[in-house]
Every structure is written in structure tokens, then in C-alpha cells.
Enzyme design. Structure first.
Site, PDB file in Angstrom:
ATOM      1  N   TYR A   1       0.834  -1.200   0.000  1.00 41.09           N
ATOM      2  CA  TYR A   1       0.000   0.000   0.000  1.00 41.09           C
ATOM      3  C   TYR A   1       0.876   1.260   0.000  1.00 41.09           C
ATOM      4  O   TYR A   1       0.641   2.191  -0.768  1.00 41.09           O
ATOM      5  CB  TYR A   1      -0.927  -0.040   1.218  1.00 41.09           C
ATOM      6  CG  TYR A   1      -1.787   1.183   1.393  1.00 41.09           C
ATOM      7  CD1 TYR A   1      -2.850   1.428   0.546  1.00 41.09           C
ATOM      8  CD2 TYR A   1      -1.523   2.083   2.421  1.00 41.09           C
ATOM      9  CE1 TYR A   1      -3.643   2.557   0.715  1.00 41.09           C
ATOM     10  CE2 TYR A   1      -2.314   3.201   2.596  1.00 41.09           C
ATOM     11  CZ  TYR A   1      -3.368   3.433   1.734  1.00 41.09           C
ATOM     12  OH  TYR A   1      -4.145   4.554   1.906  1.00 41.09           O
TER      13      TYR A   1
ATOM     14  N   GLU B   1     -12.045   5.789   4.800  1.00 44.42           N
ATOM     15  CA  GLU B   1     -11.457   6.587   5.885  1.00 44.42           C
ATOM     16  C   GLU B   1     -12.472   6.778   7.009  1.00 44.42           C
ATOM     17  O   GLU B   1     -12.114   6.767   8.190  1.00 44.42           O
ATOM     18  CB  GLU B   1     -10.965   7.943   5.371  1.00 44.42           C
ATOM     19  CG  GLU B   1      -9.778   7.878   4.437  1.00 44.42           C
ATOM     20  CD  GLU B   1      -8.467   7.430   5.067  1.00 44.42           C
ATOM     21  OE1 GLU B   1      -8.393   7.288   6.302  1.00 44.42           O
ATOM     22  OE2 GLU B   1      -7.506   7.210   4.312  1.00 44.42           O
TER      23      GLU B   1
ATOM     24  N   TRP C   1      -5.562   1.509  10.231  1.00 44.20           N
ATOM     25  CA  TRP C   1      -5.802   1.448   8.802  1.00 44.20           C
ATOM     26  C   TRP C   1      -5.633   0.023   8.263  1.00 44.20           C
ATOM     27  O   TRP C   1      -6.347  -0.376   7.336  1.00 44.20           O
ATOM     28  CB  TRP C   1      -4.883   2.430   8.073  1.00 44.20           C
ATOM     29  CG  TRP C   1      -5.086   2.383   6.585  1.00 44.20           C
ATOM     30  CD1 TRP C   1      -4.189   1.989   5.648  1.00 44.20           C
ATOM     31  CD2 TRP C   1      -6.276   2.713   5.858  1.00 44.20           C
ATOM     32  NE1 TRP C   1      -4.744   2.051   4.391  1.00 44.20           N
ATOM     33  CE2 TRP C   1      -6.027   2.492   4.491  1.00 44.20           C
ATOM     34  CE3 TRP C   1      -7.547   3.163   6.234  1.00 44.20           C
ATOM     35  CZ2 TRP C   1      -6.979   2.714   3.494  1.00 44.20           C
ATOM     36  CZ3 TRP C   1      -8.496   3.384   5.236  1.00 44.20           C
ATOM     37  CH2 TRP C   1      -8.201   3.162   3.892  1.00 44.20           C
TER      38      TRP C   1
END
Length: 196
Positions: free
Chosen positions: A29, A51, A59
Site C-alpha cells: 500500500y 477513511e 488502517w
């Protein structure tokens, strides 16, 4: 091996932001997505939605579930999500592959409806709105994550603008994370191969 307070050398010899060193998916990522400019109403709606689901969680939790989120939310097609009804909410609340938070699910559907109105006859309106708050590029990479803020005047202003339109779960911290992930800001630290 550390190079500064927030970058590490990976097994491939590349320096990376330290947060990317703990997990192979984080590394991918980091290398391929985080901080890379992202445009388009649908991709930015997806980022905004994910988000919001991330709020209060790490995350990596969202990243690992992203394929399931995409399947559950019709690939974040704005019109499809805007058409979700109570039966979809119940379906999502029973889907163990996503974060089963009623408020976040309902906010995602509501945000799709707001986005649908925003982009009706004005394709690119969400992209233009969000990127309109992007700050000027830094002249140098931050030396460490201690220099990286959680909120900025730009993320605060974007949050206010989105809330005024009716968006939910779009606080300044969430919006700054969106700015980082979609390349509106470049917070790769000094010593990271992706840093400016």
C-alpha cells in the site's frame, strides 16, 4: 535498520516510512498507493468511505478488508450505494467481512446520496471539491512523523465544507488521512524512497 526517526530500510534495501515495515500489505500500500495522486469521483468516494470506517481503528484493519468492503458496497459505485435501503443496511450489519457499525454504514449511504447530488450534471465535482483544499506541495520531506500533523487548516476547511453539504464522518483528522492517502499531501518522510 533505522534511518532517522521514521524511516527504515526494508529487506529489499529500500528506505520506507516506518509504519510500512510491519506488514507486507502495508508495504505494498505504501509503495503503490499512499501519497500517489488519486482523481475521480468514484475513487475519492471510496477513499472517503473507507477513511470514515477507519475512524477509531487502525488502517490495516480496513486495508485487509477492502476487497470485502468493495463487494459489499457495489465497488463504491455512487449511484448504487445511494440506492441502498433498509434491507441493504441489514445485509451490511450481518456481513462479517466489513466493520459492522450502523452509524458508519448509514453515513456511507447518506454520503453517496450527497455525492450523487453533487456530481449530477457536473462529473468531477467531488474531485474538484476535495482537491481544491490540497495545500501547496512541501519543499522538503518531513524529517520524522513528529513533523506530520493530524489535522491542518486545509483539512479543517475541507471538513467544514463537506459537513455543510451534508456529509457525515468527515472530521478534520479523517479528511487529513484522506489527503495523505490520495496524494493531496506527501507525508513520506526523509529517507523513504517515495519522499519528495
Amino acid at each position: 535498520m533505522s534511518i532517522g526517526t521514521s524511516a527504515v530500510i526494508g529487506e529489499d534495501g529500500r528506505g520506507r516510512c516506518a509504519w510500512a515495515a510491519s506488514d507486507a500489505e502495508y508495504q505494498r500500500y505504501h509503495d503503490e498507493e499512499w501519497g500517489t495522486p488519486l482523481h475521480g469521483d468514484r475513487p475519492l468516494f471510496e477513499k472517503l468511505s473507507l477513511e470514515a470506517f477507519q475512524a477509531g481503528l487502525s488502517w490495516i484493519t480496513i486495508l485487509r478488508r477492502r476487497p470485502t468492503f468493495r463487494a459489499a458496497f457495489a465497488q463504491f459505485d455512487i449511484d448504487a450505494v445511494a440506492a441502498f435501503d433498509d434491507s441493504d443496511i441489514e445485509r451490511l450489519l450481518n456481513d462479517p467481512g466489513i466493520i459492522r457499525n450502523r452509524l458508519k454504514i448509514e453515513a456511507t449511504i447518506s454520503n453517496a446520496r450527497v455525492t450523487q447530488q453533487l456530481v449530477a450534471g457536473a462529473e468531477g465535482a467531488l474531485d474538484e471539491l476535495l482537491w481544491g483544499f490540497a495545500p501547496l506541495p512541501r519543499s522538503a520531506a518531513p524529517a520524522s512523523f513528529a513533523e506530520v500533523p493530524a489535522i491542518t487548516p486545509e483539512s479543517t476547511a475541507a471538513s467544514k465544507a463537506l459537513k455543510k453539504l451534508g456529509y457525515r464522518f468527515v472530521g478534520p483528522t479523517t479528511i487529513y488521512a484522506l489527503m495523505q492517502s490520495s496524494g493531496m499531501v506527501d507525508d513520506h518522510v526523509a529517507g523513504c524512497w517515495r519522499a519528495v
